[in-house]
Design a protein around this motif. Structure first.
Motif, PDB file in Angstrom:
ATOM      1  N   SER A  82       2.340   7.726  -7.666  1.00  0.00           N
ATOM      2  CA  SER A  82       2.142   6.768  -8.762  1.00  0.00           C
ATOM      3  C   SER A  82       3.483   6.386  -9.399  1.00  0.00           C
ATOM      4  O   SER A  82       3.695   5.229  -9.734  1.00  0.00           O
ATOM      5  N   THR A  83       4.396   7.343  -9.505  1.00  0.00           N
ATOM      6  CA  THR A  83       5.717   7.024 -10.088  1.00  0.00           C
ATOM      7  C   THR A  83       6.429   5.982  -9.225  1.00  0.00           C
ATOM      8  O   THR A  83       6.970   4.987  -9.726  1.00  0.00           O
ATOM      9  N   PHE A  84       6.395   6.219  -7.903  1.00  0.00           N
ATOM     10  CA  PHE A  84       7.075   5.307  -6.975  1.00  0.00           C
ATOM     11  C   PHE A  84       6.370   3.943  -6.960  1.00  0.00           C
ATOM     12  O   PHE A  84       7.020   2.888  -7.043  1.00  0.00           O
ATOM     13  N   ALA A  85       5.022   3.959  -6.887  1.00  0.00           N
ATOM     14  CA  ALA A  85       4.265   2.697  -6.833  1.00  0.00           C
ATOM     15  C   ALA A  85       4.482   1.886  -8.107  1.00  0.00           C
ATOM     16  O   ALA A  85       4.637   0.659  -8.059  1.00  0.00           O
ATOM     17  N   LYS A  86       4.532   2.572  -9.256  1.00  0.00           N
ATOM     18  CA  LYS A  86       4.776   1.860 -10.528  1.00  0.00           C
ATOM     19  C   LYS A  86       6.169   1.234 -10.539  1.00  0.00           C
ATOM     20  O   LYS A  86       6.355   0.124 -11.030  1.00  0.00           O
ATOM     21  N   ALA A  87       7.151   1.978 -10.013  1.00  0.00           N
ATOM     22  CA  ALA A  87       8.523   1.461  -9.994  1.00  0.00           C
ATOM     23  C   ALA A  87       8.611   0.230  -9.082  1.00  0.00           C
ATOM     24  O   ALA A  87       9.297  -0.748  -9.405  1.00  0.00           O
ATOM     25  N   ILE A  88       7.893   0.261  -7.961  1.00  0.00           N
ATOM     26  CA  ILE A  88       7.889  -0.899  -7.051  1.00  0.00           C
ATOM     27  C   ILE A  88       7.240  -2.100  -7.751  1.00  0.00           C
ATOM     28  O   ILE A  88       7.741  -3.221  -7.696  1.00  0.00           O
ATOM     29  N   ALA A  89       6.096  -1.830  -8.429  1.00  0.00           N
ATOM     30  CA  ALA A  89       5.386  -2.915  -9.118  1.00  0.00           C
ATOM     31  C   ALA A  89       6.292  -3.547 -10.187  1.00  0.00           C
ATOM     32  O   ALA A  89       6.346  -4.768 -10.330  1.00  0.00           O
ATOM     33  N   VAL A 127       0.462  -3.619  -6.079  1.00  0.00           N
ATOM     34  CA  VAL A 127       0.867  -2.358  -5.443  1.00  0.00           C
ATOM     35  C   VAL A 127      -0.266  -1.383  -5.724  1.00  0.00           C
ATOM     36  O   VAL A 127      -0.581  -1.122  -6.892  1.00  0.00           O
ATOM     37  N   MET A 128      -0.913  -0.879  -4.667  1.00  0.00           N
ATOM     38  CA  MET A 128      -2.019   0.051  -4.885  1.00  0.00           C
ATOM     39  C   MET A 128      -1.691   1.370  -4.212  1.00  0.00           C
ATOM     40  O   MET A 128      -1.227   1.389  -3.072  1.00  0.00           O
ATOM     41  N   ASP A 129      -1.921   2.465  -4.922  1.00  0.00           N
ATOM     42  CA  ASP A 129      -1.677   3.764  -4.289  1.00  0.00           C
ATOM     43  C   ASP A 129      -2.977   4.538  -4.112  1.00  0.00           C
ATOM     44  O   ASP A 129      -3.967   4.273  -4.785  1.00  0.00           O
ATOM     45  N   GLY A 130      -2.975   5.448  -3.119  1.00  0.00           N
ATOM     46  CA  GLY A 130      -4.189   6.221  -2.838  1.00  0.00           C
ATOM     47  C   GLY A 130      -4.070   7.017  -1.553  1.00  0.00           C
ATOM     48  O   GLY A 130      -2.996   7.564  -1.249  1.00  0.00           O
ATOM     49  N   ALA A 179       0.851  -1.197   0.000  1.00  0.00           N
ATOM     50  CA  ALA A 179       0.000   0.000   0.000  1.00  0.00           C
ATOM     51  C   ALA A 179       0.884   1.242   0.000  1.00  0.00           C
ATOM     52  O   ALA A 179       1.796   1.356   0.819  1.00  0.00           O
ATOM     53  N   VAL A 180       0.615   2.159  -0.927  1.00  0.00           N
ATOM     54  CA  VAL A 180       1.351   3.425  -0.969  1.00  0.00           C
ATOM     55  C   VAL A 180       0.329   4.555  -0.834  1.00  0.00           C
ATOM     56  O   VAL A 180      -0.457   4.806  -1.754  1.00  0.00           O
ATOM     57  N   ASP A 181       0.307   5.195   0.330  1.00  0.00           N
ATOM     58  CA  ASP A 181      -0.603   6.317   0.545  1.00  0.00           C
ATOM     59  C   ASP A 181       0.200   7.596   0.675  1.00  0.00           C
ATOM     60  O   ASP A 181       1.410   7.556   0.923  1.00  0.00           O
ATOM     61  N   GLY A 182      -0.506   8.710   0.567  1.00  0.00           N
ATOM     62  CA  GLY A 182       0.193   9.971   0.809  1.00  0.00           C
ATOM     63  C   GLY A 182      -0.492  11.149   0.179  1.00  0.00           C
ATOM     64  O   GLY A 182      -1.576  11.023  -0.406  1.00  0.00           O
ATOM     65  N   HIS A 183       0.162  12.294   0.340  1.00  0.00           N
ATOM     66  CA  HIS A 183      -0.397  13.560  -0.137  1.00  0.00           C
ATOM     67  C   HIS A 183      -0.465  13.596  -1.662  1.00  0.00           C
ATOM     68  O   HIS A 183       0.207  12.839  -2.350  1.00  0.00           O
ATOM     69  N   SER A 184      -1.275  14.533  -2.166  1.00  0.00           N
ATOM     70  CA  SER A 184      -1.364  14.672  -3.621  1.00  0.00           C
ATOM     71  C   SER A 184      -0.059  15.258  -4.164  1.00  0.00           C
ATOM     72  O   SER A 184       0.660  15.968  -3.441  1.00  0.00           O
ATOM     73  N   SER A 185       0.224  14.925  -5.400  1.00  0.00           N
ATOM     74  CA  SER A 185       1.414  15.446  -6.111  1.00  0.00           C
ATOM     75  C   SER A 185       2.734  15.192  -5.397  1.00  0.00           C
ATOM     76  O   SER A 185       3.632  16.027  -5.448  1.00  0.00           O
TER      77      SER A 185
END
Ligand code: DC
Length: 233
Positions: free
Chosen positions: A21-28, A134-137, A11-17
């Protein structure tokens, strides 16, 4: 290092911008997992409401929205035209349409509706039921997958996020001042963290990463250390 299981939920959560998504995609990519952008799902429901003319001013027509909600089908599929896994709304690839300013301007209203959230959380859990995802939100580690194997809470200072966003917008030829971009980021933080349902907050067991002064490569080095600590020799 012992081998990394192929069924983890990350799970990758956090503030906008802040580059989730760049980090979550790289992990995936690193793990050979599926990447799911949960923000895109809230945007897709917003697009659906706009197309069905469900907005009257700022407020959606709740009666019709709740009636139509079961008709909304969302999935992620490979789009050969863009060579990426992308969001599909009722059979149509809508990745570009959901990034339009009209959708961005209304998505925080839609993401504050409890019935919309429960429908999307149900789909998100189904997407993750076999793991390898890997899901971000904003609420992935707190609400969607409280049992996630690795939870990351990503942040960066508002000024740095505004600088990155400002550069992106300028490169797209959009005429906007730095001050406006910064104000917009601060306002989005306020909306995300104070909304009544599933507000953005760090799960107690999430790893905090402030990437204000980090490149994507440095973030991946940090992630390799996390993997090493969990699955090390
Ligand atoms: O990450 P994004 O900007 O694409 O998200 C779009 C909107 O959806 C934003 O208003 C926050 C909201 N969102 C949410 O409420 N919960 C999530 N898990 C992901 C996004």
């Amino acid at each position: 290092m012992q081998s990394i299981p192929d069924h983890l939920i990350i799970a990758v959560d956090g503030h906008s911008s802040c580059g989730k998504s760049t980090f979550a995609k790289a992990i995936a990519k690193r793990l050979g997992y599926r990447y799911i952008d949960s923000g895109a799902m809230y945007r897709a429901v917003t697009l659906f409401c706009l197309r069905k003319h469900l907005f009257h001013g700022e407020n959606p027509d709740m009666e019709n929205l709740l009636r139509l909600l079961p008709e909304i089908e969302i999935s992620f599929e490979y789009n050969p035209a863009r060579q990426e896994n992308e969001i599909v709304l009722n059979g149509e690839f809508v990745e570009e349409a959901i990034r339009e300013p009209e959708v961005a301007g209304k998505v925080s209203i839609i993401s504050n509706i409890p019935e919309v959230r429960s429908r999307l959380v149900e789909i998100q859990r189904k997407l993750g039921e076999k793991g390898g995802i890997v899901m971000d939100g904003r609420d992935i580690g707190t609400v969607v997958f409280p049992q996630a194997d690795i939870k990351i809470f990503l942040t960066a200072s508002p000024e740095i996020r505004a600088q990155r966003r400002f550069k992106e917008l300028r490169e797209k030829g959009i005429d906007i001042s730095f001050k406006e971009v910064l104000e917009n980021i601060l306002e989005r933080d306020r909306i995300d963290s104070t909304r009544s349902v599933s507000p953005l907050k760090k799960a107690t067991d999430a790893l905090l990463l402030d990437n204000s002064h980090m490149t994507v490569e440095q973030q991946m080095e940090w992630f390799e250390k996390v993997l090493h600590e969990r699955f090390g020799r």
